[in-house]
Design a protein around this motif. Structure first.
Motif, PDB file in Angstrom:
ATOM      1  N   ALA A   1      -0.483   6.848  -5.410  1.00  0.00           N
ATOM      2  CA  ALA A   1      -1.765   7.274  -4.826  1.00  0.00           C
ATOM      3  C   ALA A   1      -2.934   7.021  -5.773  1.00  0.00           C
ATOM      4  O   ALA A   1      -4.060   6.752  -5.330  1.00  0.00           O
ATOM      5  CB  ALA A   1      -1.692   8.756  -4.459  1.00  0.00           C
TER       6      ALA A   1
ATOM      7  N   ALA B   1      -7.994  -0.640  -4.396  1.00  0.00           N
ATOM      8  CA  ALA B   1      -8.373   0.071  -3.161  1.00  0.00           C
ATOM      9  C   ALA B   1      -8.959  -0.898  -2.145  1.00  0.00           C
ATOM     10  O   ALA B   1      -8.645  -0.849  -0.951  1.00  0.00           O
ATOM     11  CB  ALA B   1      -9.370   1.177  -3.482  1.00  0.00           C
TER      12      ALA B   1
ATOM     13  N   HIS C   1      -5.317  -1.598  -0.340  1.00  0.00           N
ATOM     14  CA  HIS C   1      -5.272  -0.445   0.566  1.00  0.00           C
ATOM     15  C   HIS C   1      -6.200  -0.626   1.772  1.00  0.00           C
ATOM     16  O   HIS C   1      -5.770  -0.512   2.926  1.00  0.00           O
ATOM     17  CB  HIS C   1      -5.607   0.830  -0.198  1.00  0.00           C
ATOM     18  CG  HIS C   1      -4.610   1.167  -1.267  1.00  0.00           C
ATOM     19  ND1 HIS C   1      -3.296   1.494  -0.998  1.00  0.00           N
ATOM     20  CD2 HIS C   1      -4.729   1.226  -2.627  1.00  0.00           C
ATOM     21  CE1 HIS C   1      -2.644   1.737  -2.122  1.00  0.00           C
ATOM     22  NE2 HIS C   1      -3.504   1.581  -3.138  1.00  0.00           N
TER      23      HIS C   1
ATOM     24  N   THR D   1      -3.699   4.523  -7.411  1.00  0.00           N
ATOM     25  CA  THR D   1      -4.284   3.181  -7.314  1.00  0.00           C
ATOM     26  C   THR D   1      -5.413   3.126  -6.286  1.00  0.00           C
ATOM     27  O   THR D   1      -6.193   2.178  -6.282  1.00  0.00           O
ATOM     28  CB  THR D   1      -3.212   2.136  -6.946  1.00  0.00           C
ATOM     29  OG1 THR D   1      -2.581   2.501  -5.715  1.00  0.00           O
ATOM     30  CG2 THR D   1      -2.159   2.036  -8.037  1.00  0.00           C
ATOM     31  N   ARG D   2      -5.505   4.162  -5.422  1.00  0.00           N
ATOM     32  CA  ARG D   2      -6.613   4.210  -4.454  1.00  0.00           C
ATOM     33  C   ARG D   2      -7.933   4.528  -5.144  1.00  0.00           C
ATOM     34  O   ARG D   2      -9.001   4.390  -4.542  1.00  0.00           O
ATOM     35  CB  ARG D   2      -6.317   5.237  -3.361  1.00  0.00           C
ATOM     36  CG  ARG D   2      -5.083   4.883  -2.528  1.00  0.00           C
ATOM     37  CD  ARG D   2      -4.740   5.946  -1.509  1.00  0.00           C
ATOM     38  NE  ARG D   2      -3.482   5.616  -0.826  1.00  0.00           N
ATOM     39  CZ  ARG D   2      -3.384   4.838   0.243  1.00  0.00           C
ATOM     40  NH1 ARG D   2      -4.486   4.324   0.772  1.00  0.00           N
ATOM     41  NH2 ARG D   2      -2.210   4.574   0.794  1.00  0.00           N
TER      42      ARG D   2
ATOM     43  N   SER E   1       0.826  -1.209   0.000  1.00  0.00           N
ATOM     44  CA  SER E   1       0.000   0.000   0.000  1.00  0.00           C
ATOM     45  C   SER E   1       0.860   1.257   0.000  1.00  0.00           C
ATOM     46  O   SER E   1       0.546   2.239  -0.679  1.00  0.00           O
ATOM     47  CB  SER E   1      -0.924  -0.011   1.225  1.00  0.00           C
ATOM     48  OG  SER E   1      -1.750   1.139   1.248  1.00  0.00           O
TER      49      SER E   1
ATOM     50  N   LYS F   1      -5.392  -1.668   5.854  1.00  0.00           N
ATOM     51  CA  LYS F   1      -5.901  -0.935   7.027  1.00  0.00           C
ATOM     52  C   LYS F   1      -6.688  -1.843   7.947  1.00  0.00           C
ATOM     53  O   LYS F   1      -6.601  -1.744   9.173  1.00  0.00           O
ATOM     54  CB  LYS F   1      -6.769   0.232   6.565  1.00  0.00           C
ATOM     55  CG  LYS F   1      -5.996   1.399   5.993  1.00  0.00           C
ATOM     56  CD  LYS F   1      -6.911   2.576   5.715  1.00  0.00           C
ATOM     57  CE  LYS F   1      -6.104   3.773   5.225  1.00  0.00           C
ATOM     58  NZ  LYS F   1      -6.972   4.953   4.961  1.00  0.00           N
TER      59      LYS F   1
END
Length: 444
Positions: A177, A186, A190, A179-180, A172, A194
């Motif tokens: 960025a 995502a 990502h 790719t979010r 991640s 989390k």
């Protein structure tokens, strides 16, 4: 797994009885083996069991020609392995079974295609439970593919460091960025990273999760992962050596003459297995593979390996295996006790090694003395076809253009002095239309 009298066997323990019987009797095993997506096996004598007190069955799996690892694959090989894993997971659900292991190490390449080799990775499907191998799939497949596609193709080598897959928090951080904004990346990298951090110190049992996940939801997960993987593509595969055959100093006539010479030497040796070191896109490797000889073509260039693999797929070649390998830093023995993944050398020796237009890269680009090159090649095979490229050759001149020539022993005479300590020269012949010499050598 165990070997006995040169045969490979696997013990199936009593605790896996129900799952094994379901796999064999449900039709899943037959369907997957007939489609050549799962390695076949036959049952052997239970008396062979090394731990008889817990044994239920002994199976003898079909043997693949060469064991390779994900950090030796090009992007498209890893991508095809990911697609096969997801396809098998989805197919297993149709037979009320679940794929409990989604390790990239459960895939090998046989006859030009990926094949799943872990027969005992299937278990009875339990209604309501999530896919237990989801995290493993994302770490072993999705994370390295995303990094190779969106950051740098060389990041696939992280799989050599992280043997259980690239940690999602690291992936991640390394991904751009943008790719979010990709729903699949995502969600599965990502947000997944989390979520791992959020629940890292919390105990969650299967009973806590049971009842929340339906079979249709799992199918939706597999479909989304499949579409995410299929959408990933490397930005470019045009690297330094992908056009080597077009940019060297060979004429078409000398190129064909060299290929004819190589083929005649292979026929003379009549090997059962061949390794081509620094084989580029496999032009000369095919002199062996087209004879039906299992041939591994190693190259340091990911673009060349990718082009080679694409050709294997295009022409449905069965005896060519392209792999990524830096011969100055070849794959080591890895894992627990350095015994889970074999080094490159441990997977040999083979009958015949080819080292065409390679020696100048080792001796000049990497400062490896000719005596050391000879020692190394003698470890890998019984016979050696080697092309000596002199300093007068355009490719060597290119290497020496930006550095001082500190290689007084790099000459035909120096080559003979170094290699005759380890090899007997069977034959040598000038490659027509060039100053290069092709040698056939046999280890002493």
């Amino acid at each position: 797994m165990f070997a006995l009298n040169g045969q490979l066997y696997r013990q199936v323990n009593e605790k896996y009885r129900q799952d094994y019987d379901l796999l064999m009797n449900s039709g899943l095993f037959d369907q997957l083996t007939k489609s050549k997506t799962l390695v076949s096996h036959k049952e052997a004598d239970l008396a062979l069991a090394p731990r008889a007190e817990i044994a239920y069955k002994i199976i003898q799996p079909a043997v693949v020609d060469f064991i390779s690892y994900p950090y030796e694959w090009c992007f498209n090989q890893l991508k095809d392995a990911a697609i096969l894993t997801l396809s098998i997971a989805r197919r297993a659900l149709e037979f009320d079974m679940s794929l409990k292991d989604a390790s990239a190490y459960n895939i090998q390449f046989q006859h030009g295609r990926p094949i799943f080799i872990d027969t005992l990775s299937f278990e009875k499907y339990q209604e309501g439970l999530p896919w237990v191998a989801y995290k493993q799939f994302c770490q072993h497949f999705l994370a390295p593919l995303a990094l190779m596609a969106h950051t740098d193709i060389r990041l696939g080598q992280l799989l050599k460091v992280y043997i259980d897959g690239i940690p999602l928090d690291l992936a991640s951080q390394l991904l751009p960025a943008a790719t979010r904004l990709n729903f699949g990346l995502a969600t599965h990298i990502h947000l997944h990273a989390k979520s791992q951090q959020r629940y890292a110190d919390k105990e969650i049992s299967q009973d806590d999760m049971k009842g929340h996940i339906s079979k249709s939801w799992l199918n939706g997960l597999f479909d989304n992962l499949l579409s995410t993987v299929r959408a990933l593509k490397v930005k470019t595969i045009a690297t330094e050596w992908t056009d080597y055959y077009q940019s060297n100093n060979y004429t078409q006539a000398s190129f064909e003459a060299k290929r004819s010479l190589v083929k005649s030497l292979i026929e003379k040796v009549n090997p059962k297995r061949v390794w081509d070191l620094g084989g580029n896109t496999g032009e000369f490797s095919r002199a062996a593979s087209e004879m039906g000889i299992p041939t591994v073509c190693f190259d340091i260039d990911p673009g060349a390996v990718q082009q080679n693999y694409d050709l294997v797929k295009k022409y449905k070649e069965k005896f060519m295996l392209p792999l990524l390998m830096d011969l100055t830093n070849p794959s080591p023995a890895l894992g627990w006790h350095n015994a889970e993944r074999d080094s490159m050398q441990a997977r040999g020796p083979v009958d015949l090694v080819m080292a065409l237009a390679l020696i100048h890269h080792l001796a000049i680009s990497n400062n490896v003395p000719l005596f050391d090159v000879a020692d190394y090649l003698a470890e890998l095979g019984e016979y050696l076809i080697l092309e000596f490229v002199p300093k007068s050759d355009s490719q060597v001149k290119k290497l020496l253009a930006s550095r001082k020539d500190i290689f007084p022993d790099y000459s035909l005479k120096g080559f003979r002095n170094a290699f005759t300590f380890r090899f007997e020269i069977i034959s040598e012949e000038k490659v027509p239309g060039s100053e290069r010499t092709l040698f056939l050598l046999k280890k002493k």
